[in-house]
Design a protein around this motif. Sequence first.
Motif, PDB file in Angstrom:
ATOM      1  N   UNK A 199       0.806  -1.219   0.000  1.00 46.27           N
ATOM      2  CA  UNK A 199       0.000   0.000   0.000  1.00 46.27           C
ATOM      3  C   UNK A 199       0.840   1.271   0.000  1.00 46.27           C
ATOM      4  N   UNK A 200       2.007   1.223   0.608  1.00 43.24           N
ATOM      5  CA  UNK A 200       2.821   2.426   0.777  1.00 43.24           C
ATOM      6  C   UNK A 200       4.238   2.145   0.294  1.00 43.24           C
ATOM      7  N   UNK A 201       4.821   3.150  -0.369  1.00 47.98           N
ATOM      8  CA  UNK A 201       6.148   3.004  -0.966  1.00 47.98           C
ATOM      9  C   UNK A 201       7.032   4.195  -0.621  1.00 47.98           C
ATOM     10  N   UNK A 202       8.320   3.921  -0.517  1.00 47.83           N
ATOM     11  CA  UNK A 202       9.289   4.994  -0.409  1.00 47.83           C
ATOM     12  C   UNK A 202       9.652   5.516  -1.790  1.00 47.83           C
ATOM     13  N   UNK A 203      10.538   6.484  -1.804  1.00 47.19           N
ATOM     14  CA  UNK A 203      10.924   7.131  -3.058  1.00 47.19           C
ATOM     15  C   UNK A 203      12.033   6.375  -3.779  1.00 47.19           C
ATOM     16  N   UNK A 204      12.681   5.452  -3.074  1.00 42.16           N
ATOM     17  CA  UNK A 204      13.731   4.649  -3.681  1.00 42.16           C
ATOM     18  C   UNK A 204      15.116   5.194  -3.415  1.00 42.16           C
TER      19      UNK A 204
END
Length: 123
Positions: free
Chosen positions: A111-116
């Motif tokens: 559901x949630x992701x970081x920017x990488x």
Amino acid sequence: QVQLVESGGGLVQTGGSLRLSCTTSGRTFSDYVMGWFRQAPGKEREFVAVIAWTGASTYYADSVRGRFTISRDNAKNTVYLQMNSLKPDDTAIYYCAAKGSGAYYSEDAYDYWGQGTQVTVSS
């Protein structure tokens, strides 16, 4: 809502090591199964590793098993990816993600992701 921020990427030579960190804020970190994915240039994003709420269970992609280790510190709201014996094929942007429902190896389950964070392994 959960906010995720990755760090620890960089340039390393073949055979080297890096440790990625992903610090979260927002909802209770320990409520989430946490995963790492990566995306190489020109390729689709792929599953790397996942860790259960307490850290008791972990799963890895075949390509990294035995070289990478996922861990978490719920007191610090942080998940880690220790990467050893790095190869040029490991070059990619690495993302951490907080899992919702669905198969742990599918990005659709998160559901949630970081920017990488960029990892580059030179030959």
